[in-house]
Design an enzyme around this catalytic site. Structure first.
Site, PDB file in Angstrom:
ATOM      1  N   PHE A 289      30.859  37.484  38.254  1.00 10.59           N
ATOM      2  CA  PHE A 289      32.098  38.279  38.145  1.00 10.59           C
ATOM      3  C   PHE A 289      33.247  37.578  38.859  1.00 10.59           C
ATOM      4  CE2 PHE A 289      29.882  42.681  37.916  1.00 10.59           C
ATOM      5  CZ  PHE A 289      29.618  42.456  36.585  1.00 10.59           C
TER       6      PHE A 289
ATOM      7  N   SER B 286      38.179  56.790  45.124  1.00 13.45           N
ATOM      8  CA  SER B 286      37.930  56.921  43.680  1.00 13.45           C
ATOM      9  C   SER B 286      36.821  55.957  43.306  1.00 13.45           C
ATOM     10  CB  SER B 286      39.205  56.657  42.887  1.00 13.45           C
ATOM     11  OG  SER B 286      39.809  55.452  43.296  1.00 13.45           O
TER      12      SER B 286
END
Ligand code: FAD
Length: 281
Positions: free
Chosen positions: A212, A12
Protein backbone atom coordinates in the site's frame (compact mmCIF):
# COMPACT_ATOMS: atom_id res chain seq x y z
CA UNK A 1 -1.55 23.19 15.70
CA UNK A 2 -3.79 24.34 18.54
CA UNK A 3 -6.08 26.02 15.97
CA UNK A 4 -7.01 22.52 14.80
CA UNK A 5 -8.15 21.34 18.23
CA UNK A 6 -11.74 20.13 18.59
CA UNK A 7 -13.47 19.34 21.88
CA UNK A 8 -13.89 16.45 22.02
CA UNK A 9 -11.76 15.09 19.13
CA UNK A 10 -13.74 13.05 16.59
CA UNK A 11 -13.11 9.47 15.53
CA UNK A 12 -14.14 7.88 12.25
CA UNK A 13 -13.58 4.49 10.67
CA UNK A 14 -13.12 3.63 7.01
CA UNK A 15 -14.31 0.47 5.28
CA UNK A 16 -14.11 -0.81 1.72
CA UNK A 17 -17.32 -2.22 0.20
CA UNK A 18 -17.48 -6.01 0.59
CA UNK A 19 -17.97 -7.98 -2.61
CA UNK A 20 -19.85 -10.98 -1.18
CA UNK A 21 -22.99 -11.38 0.92
CA UNK A 22 -20.87 -13.01 3.59
CA UNK A 23 -18.52 -10.02 3.58
CA UNK A 24 -21.51 -7.67 3.88
CA UNK A 25 -22.83 -9.57 6.92
CA UNK A 26 -19.39 -9.54 8.51
CA UNK A 27 -19.08 -5.81 7.95
CA UNK A 28 -22.26 -5.15 9.92
CA UNK A 29 -20.75 -7.14 12.84
CA UNK A 30 -17.44 -5.27 12.55
CA UNK A 31 -19.31 -1.96 12.52
CA UNK A 32 -21.29 -3.00 15.61
CA UNK A 33 -18.04 -3.73 17.45
CA UNK A 34 -16.46 -0.45 16.36
CA UNK A 35 -19.64 1.49 17.18
CA UNK A 36 -18.85 0.84 20.86
CA UNK A 37 -16.10 3.44 20.38
CA UNK A 38 -18.74 6.04 19.47
CA UNK A 39 -17.32 7.18 16.10
CA UNK A 40 -18.65 10.31 14.41
CA UNK A 41 -19.15 8.29 11.22
CA UNK A 42 -18.08 5.32 9.14
CA UNK A 43 -16.93 5.94 5.58
CA UNK A 44 -16.97 3.52 2.65
CA UNK A 45 -14.48 3.74 -0.22
CA UNK A 46 -15.44 3.93 -3.87
CA UNK A 47 -13.72 2.07 -6.68
CA UNK A 48 -13.56 2.48 -10.42
CA UNK A 49 -16.37 0.69 -12.20
CA UNK A 50 -20.13 0.50 -11.80
CA UNK A 51 -20.39 -2.65 -9.70
CA UNK A 52 -18.05 -1.46 -6.95
CA UNK A 53 -19.87 1.87 -6.90
CA UNK A 54 -23.17 0.13 -6.31
CA UNK A 55 -21.53 -1.81 -3.49
CA UNK A 56 -20.44 1.45 -1.85
CA UNK A 57 -24.03 2.65 -1.75
CA UNK A 58 -25.24 -0.73 -0.46
CA UNK A 59 -22.63 -0.79 2.31
CA UNK A 60 -23.56 2.76 3.35
CA UNK A 61 -27.25 1.90 3.41
CA UNK A 62 -26.56 -1.30 5.40
CA UNK A 63 -24.60 0.73 7.94
CA UNK A 64 -27.38 3.31 8.16
CA UNK A 65 -30.01 0.58 8.56
CA UNK A 66 -27.97 -0.70 11.51
CA UNK A 67 -28.20 2.77 13.07
CA UNK A 68 -24.75 4.16 12.23
CA UNK A 69 -23.79 7.47 10.58
CA UNK A 70 -22.14 6.65 7.25
CA UNK A 71 -20.51 8.60 4.43
CA UNK A 72 -19.76 7.26 0.95
CA UNK A 73 -16.59 8.22 -0.88
CA UNK A 74 -17.06 9.45 -4.42
CA UNK A 75 -14.34 9.86 -7.03
CA UNK A 76 -14.50 11.79 -10.28
CA UNK A 77 -11.71 10.67 -12.61
CA UNK A 78 -13.06 8.77 -15.60
CA UNK A 79 -16.60 10.05 -14.86
CA UNK A 80 -18.95 12.27 -16.80
CA UNK A 81 -20.89 15.17 -15.34
CA UNK A 82 -24.15 13.37 -16.07
CA UNK A 83 -22.95 10.15 -14.40
CA UNK A 84 -21.74 11.97 -11.32
CA UNK A 85 -24.94 13.99 -11.10
CA UNK A 86 -26.90 10.71 -11.07
CA UNK A 87 -24.66 9.19 -8.38
CA UNK A 88 -24.92 12.26 -6.18
CA UNK A 89 -28.67 12.49 -6.71
CA UNK A 90 -28.95 8.83 -5.68
CA UNK A 91 -27.04 9.63 -2.50
CA UNK A 92 -29.27 12.63 -1.86
CA UNK A 93 -32.42 10.58 -2.49
CA UNK A 94 -31.14 8.11 0.10
CA UNK A 95 -30.81 10.95 2.62
CA UNK A 96 -27.03 10.86 2.58
CA UNK A 97 -25.58 14.23 3.60
CA UNK A 98 -21.91 13.45 4.16
CA UNK A 99 -19.37 12.63 1.40
CA UNK A 100 -15.65 12.07 0.98
CA UNK A 101 -14.88 13.66 -2.43
CA UNK A 102 -11.80 12.45 -4.31
CA UNK A 103 -10.18 12.48 -7.68
CA UNK A 104 -9.44 8.73 -7.59
CA UNK A 105 -6.91 7.04 -9.85
CA UNK A 106 -7.44 5.85 -13.41
CA UNK A 107 -7.36 2.06 -13.70
CA UNK A 108 -4.30 1.02 -15.75
CA UNK A 109 -5.07 0.86 -19.44
CA UNK A 110 -7.70 3.60 -19.26
CA UNK A 111 -6.94 6.18 -21.89
CA UNK A 112 -9.13 9.14 -20.98
CA UNK A 113 -9.58 10.98 -17.69
CA UNK A 114 -13.14 11.94 -18.61
CA UNK A 115 -14.71 15.29 -17.80
CA UNK A 116 -13.00 15.79 -14.41
CA UNK A 117 -9.27 15.96 -13.81
CA UNK A 118 -8.90 16.97 -10.17
CA UNK A 119 -10.84 16.76 -6.95
CA UNK A 120 -11.29 20.54 -6.71
CA UNK A 121 -13.44 20.30 -9.87
CA UNK A 122 -15.57 17.65 -8.16
CA UNK A 123 -16.04 19.80 -5.06
CA UNK A 124 -17.01 22.78 -7.26
CA UNK A 125 -19.46 20.57 -9.16
CA UNK A 126 -21.08 19.25 -5.96
CA UNK A 127 -21.53 22.79 -4.61
CA UNK A 128 -22.90 24.05 -7.96
CA UNK A 129 -25.37 21.21 -8.33
CA UNK A 130 -26.33 20.45 -4.72
CA UNK A 131 -25.56 23.67 -2.81
CA UNK A 132 -24.83 22.98 0.83
CA UNK A 133 -26.72 19.68 0.99
CA UNK A 134 -23.53 17.66 1.49
CA UNK A 135 -20.86 18.00 4.16
CA UNK A 136 -17.75 17.45 2.04
CA UNK A 137 -14.51 15.85 3.21
CA UNK A 138 -11.45 15.89 0.92
CA UNK A 139 -8.05 14.17 1.02
CA UNK A 140 -4.84 15.81 2.28
CA UNK A 141 -1.23 14.61 1.99
CA UNK A 142 1.20 15.66 4.74
CA UNK A 143 3.96 13.76 2.88
CA UNK A 144 2.62 15.22 -0.39
CA UNK A 145 0.80 13.43 -3.17
CA UNK A 146 3.14 11.21 -5.24
CA UNK A 147 2.19 13.00 -8.49
CA UNK A 148 2.62 16.53 -7.10
CA UNK A 149 5.12 18.65 -9.00
CA UNK A 150 6.36 20.18 -5.73
CA UNK A 151 5.34 20.46 -2.10
CA UNK A 152 4.14 24.04 -2.65
CA UNK A 153 2.17 23.00 -5.72
CA UNK A 154 0.42 20.28 -3.73
CA UNK A 155 -0.43 22.72 -0.92
CA UNK A 156 -1.87 25.18 -3.44
CA UNK A 157 -3.91 22.37 -4.96
CA UNK A 158 -5.17 21.40 -1.51
CA UNK A 159 -6.17 25.04 -0.99
CA UNK A 160 -8.15 24.93 -4.24
CA UNK A 161 -10.31 22.13 -2.76
CA UNK A 162 -10.90 24.14 0.39
CA UNK A 163 -11.82 27.25 -1.60
CA UNK A 164 -14.14 25.17 -3.77
CA UNK A 165 -16.13 24.36 -0.63
CA UNK A 166 -14.61 21.43 1.29
CA UNK A 167 -15.71 21.39 4.94
CA UNK A 168 -13.05 19.11 6.36
CA UNK A 169 -10.11 16.92 5.31
CA UNK A 170 -8.72 13.48 6.07
CA UNK A 171 -5.04 12.79 5.49
CA UNK A 172 -3.24 9.94 3.82
CA UNK A 173 -1.76 7.75 6.56
CA UNK A 174 1.72 8.50 7.88
CA UNK A 175 3.97 7.35 10.71
CA UNK A 176 5.97 10.56 11.08
CA UNK A 177 3.98 13.08 13.11
CA UNK A 178 6.41 15.93 12.34
CA UNK A 179 5.36 15.86 8.67
CA UNK A 180 1.73 16.35 9.75
CA UNK A 181 2.59 19.21 12.13
CA UNK A 182 4.58 20.93 9.37
CA UNK A 183 1.73 20.47 6.91
CA UNK A 184 -0.74 22.04 9.37
CA UNK A 185 1.59 24.99 9.95
CA UNK A 186 1.84 25.54 6.18
CA UNK A 187 -1.95 25.38 5.86
CA UNK A 188 -2.39 27.86 8.70
CA UNK A 189 -0.02 30.28 6.97
CA UNK A 190 -2.12 29.96 3.81
CA UNK A 191 -5.29 30.75 5.75
CA UNK A 192 -6.70 27.21 5.61
CA UNK A 193 -8.79 26.71 8.72
CA UNK A 194 -10.84 23.54 8.08
CA UNK A 195 -10.16 20.53 10.35
CA UNK A 196 -7.46 18.24 8.88
CA UNK A 197 -7.92 14.87 10.54
CA UNK A 198 -4.94 12.46 10.50
CA UNK A 199 -5.56 9.15 8.71
CA UNK A 200 -4.28 6.26 10.81
CA UNK A 201 -3.25 2.89 9.39
CA UNK A 202 -2.94 0.18 12.06
CA UNK A 203 -0.08 -2.23 11.38
CA UNK A 204 -1.21 -5.81 10.83
CA UNK A 205 0.74 -7.42 8.00
CA UNK A 206 4.04 -6.03 6.77
CA UNK A 207 3.79 -7.21 3.15
CA UNK A 208 0.37 -5.61 2.73
CA UNK A 209 1.45 -2.37 4.40
CA UNK A 210 4.59 -2.18 2.23
CA UNK A 211 2.52 -2.71 -0.92
CA UNK A 212 0.00 0.00 0.00
CA UNK A 213 2.71 2.42 1.03
CA UNK A 214 4.60 1.98 -2.23
CA UNK A 215 1.38 2.57 -4.17
CA UNK A 216 0.19 5.67 -2.32
CA UNK A 217 3.50 7.29 -1.45
CA UNK A 218 3.14 6.98 2.34
CA UNK A 219 6.53 6.53 3.96
CA UNK A 220 7.26 3.71 6.37
CA UNK A 221 10.20 5.10 8.38
CA UNK A 222 13.30 2.96 8.07
CA UNK A 223 13.39 1.93 11.73
CA UNK A 224 9.79 0.67 11.53
CA UNK A 225 10.39 -1.13 8.23
CA UNK A 226 13.54 -2.82 9.59
CA UNK A 227 11.78 -4.00 12.75
CA UNK A 228 8.80 -5.34 10.79
CA UNK A 229 11.03 -7.09 8.25
CA UNK A 230 12.97 -8.65 11.12
CA UNK A 231 9.80 -10.24 12.55
CA UNK A 232 9.28 -12.13 9.28
CA UNK A 233 6.15 -14.33 9.75
CA UNK A 234 5.85 -13.69 13.48
CA UNK A 235 2.41 -12.05 13.32
CA UNK A 236 2.10 -11.64 17.10
CA UNK A 237 5.31 -9.63 17.31
CA UNK A 238 4.33 -7.50 14.29
CA UNK A 239 1.00 -6.71 15.89
CA UNK A 240 2.46 -5.99 19.33
CA UNK A 241 5.11 -3.67 17.86
CA UNK A 242 2.59 -2.08 15.49
CA UNK A 243 0.18 -1.38 18.34
CA UNK A 244 2.91 0.34 20.35
CA UNK A 245 4.03 2.48 17.40
CA UNK A 246 0.57 3.49 16.21
CA UNK A 247 -0.84 4.12 19.70
CA UNK A 248 2.11 6.41 20.49
CA UNK A 249 1.58 8.23 17.18
CA UNK A 250 -2.12 8.76 18.01
CA UNK A 251 -1.33 9.95 21.54
CA UNK A 252 1.18 12.47 20.21
CA UNK A 253 -1.20 13.72 17.54
CA UNK A 254 -4.06 14.23 19.97
CA UNK A 255 -1.79 15.89 22.53
CA UNK A 256 -0.55 18.28 19.83
CA UNK A 257 -4.13 19.29 18.99
CA UNK A 258 -5.19 17.05 16.08
CA UNK A 259 -8.95 17.48 15.60
CA UNK A 260 -9.58 13.71 15.60
CA UNK A 261 -8.42 10.46 14.05
CA UNK A 262 -9.69 8.57 10.98
CA UNK A 263 -8.79 4.87 11.01
CA UNK A 264 -8.22 2.82 7.86
CA UNK A 265 -9.71 -0.33 9.39
CA UNK A 266 -9.35 -2.73 6.41
CA UNK A 267 -12.79 -3.97 7.53
CA UNK A 268 -11.30 -5.40 10.75
CA UNK A 269 -12.13 -4.23 14.26
CA UNK A 270 -9.36 -5.87 16.32
CA UNK A 271 -6.41 -3.52 15.80
CA UNK A 272 -8.45 -0.32 15.69
CA UNK A 273 -10.29 -1.32 18.88
CA UNK A 274 -7.01 -2.19 20.60
CA UNK A 275 -5.50 1.20 19.71
CA UNK A 276 -8.60 3.13 20.76
CA UNK A 277 -8.80 1.18 24.03
CA UNK A 278 -5.19 2.03 24.79
CA UNK A 279 -5.99 5.66 24.02
CA UNK A 280 -8.71 5.44 26.65
CA UNK A 281 -11.65 6.03 24.33
P1 FAD B 1 -6.47 15.76 -6.07
O1 FAD B 1 -6.72 16.63 -4.91
O2 FAD B 1 -7.12 16.11 -7.36
O3 FAD B 1 -4.87 15.71 -6.28
C1 FAD B 1 -4.28 14.77 -7.15
C2 FAD B 1 -2.95 15.31 -7.70
O4 FAD B 1 -3.19 16.34 -8.65
C3 FAD B 1 -2.04 15.92 -6.65
O5 FAD B 1 -0.72 15.66 -7.04
C4 FAD B 1 -2.32 17.41 -6.75
O6 FAD B 1 -1.22 18.21 -6.35
C5 FAD B 1 -2.63 17.58 -8.23
N1 FAD B 1 -3.67 18.60 -8.48
C6 FAD B 1 -4.82 18.76 -7.79
N2 FAD B 1 -5.56 19.76 -8.31
C7 FAD B 1 -4.86 20.22 -9.37
C8 FAD B 1 -5.14 21.24 -10.31
N3 FAD B 1 -6.28 21.94 -10.29
N4 FAD B 1 -4.21 21.45 -11.28
C9 FAD B 1 -3.06 20.73 -11.33
N5 FAD B 1 -2.77 19.75 -10.45
C10 FAD B 1 -3.66 19.50 -9.48
N6 FAD B 1 -9.29 6.56 -4.05
C11 FAD B 1 -10.35 5.92 -4.59
O7 FAD B 1 -10.31 5.55 -5.77
N7 FAD B 1 -11.48 5.65 -3.85
C12 FAD B 1 -11.59 6.05 -2.55
O8 FAD B 1 -12.61 5.79 -1.91
C13 FAD B 1 -10.49 6.74 -1.94
N8 FAD B 1 -10.55 7.17 -0.68
C14 FAD B 1 -9.52 7.92 -0.17
C15 FAD B 1 -9.65 8.48 1.13
C16 FAD B 1 -8.64 9.24 1.66
C17 FAD B 1 -8.82 9.85 3.04
C18 FAD B 1 -7.43 9.47 0.92
C19 FAD B 1 -6.31 10.27 1.52
C20 FAD B 1 -7.30 8.93 -0.35
C21 FAD B 1 -8.33 8.16 -0.92
N9 FAD B 1 -8.26 7.65 -2.22
C22 FAD B 1 -9.33 6.97 -2.76
C23 FAD B 1 -7.03 7.82 -3.01
C24 FAD B 1 -7.09 9.07 -3.92
O9 FAD B 1 -8.12 8.94 -4.87
C25 FAD B 1 -5.73 9.18 -4.62
O10 FAD B 1 -4.75 9.52 -3.68
C26 FAD B 1 -5.70 10.08 -5.83
O11 FAD B 1 -4.45 9.86 -6.51
C27 FAD B 1 -5.78 11.56 -5.52
O12 FAD B 1 -7.02 11.93 -5.11
P2 FAD B 1 -7.28 13.40 -4.52
O13 FAD B 1 -8.71 13.53 -4.28
O14 FAD B 1 -6.37 13.69 -3.40
O15 FAD B 1 -6.82 14.25 -5.80
Amino acid sequence: MQSQKQHPPTYSFEFFPPNTDEGAEKLVITARELAELKPKFFSVTYGAGGSTQARTLKAVLDLRAAGHAAAPHVSCIGSTRAGLRDTLQLYKDNKIKHLVALRGDLPSGTASAGEFHYANELVTFIRQEFGNHFFIEVAAYPEYHPQAKSALDDLNNFKRKVEAGADSAITQYFYNADGYYHFIEQCEKMGITIPIVPGIMPIGRFSQLARFSDACGAEIPRWIRKKLEGYSDDTDSIRAFGLDVVTRLCENLLKAGAPGLHFYTMNQSTLTTAICTRLGL
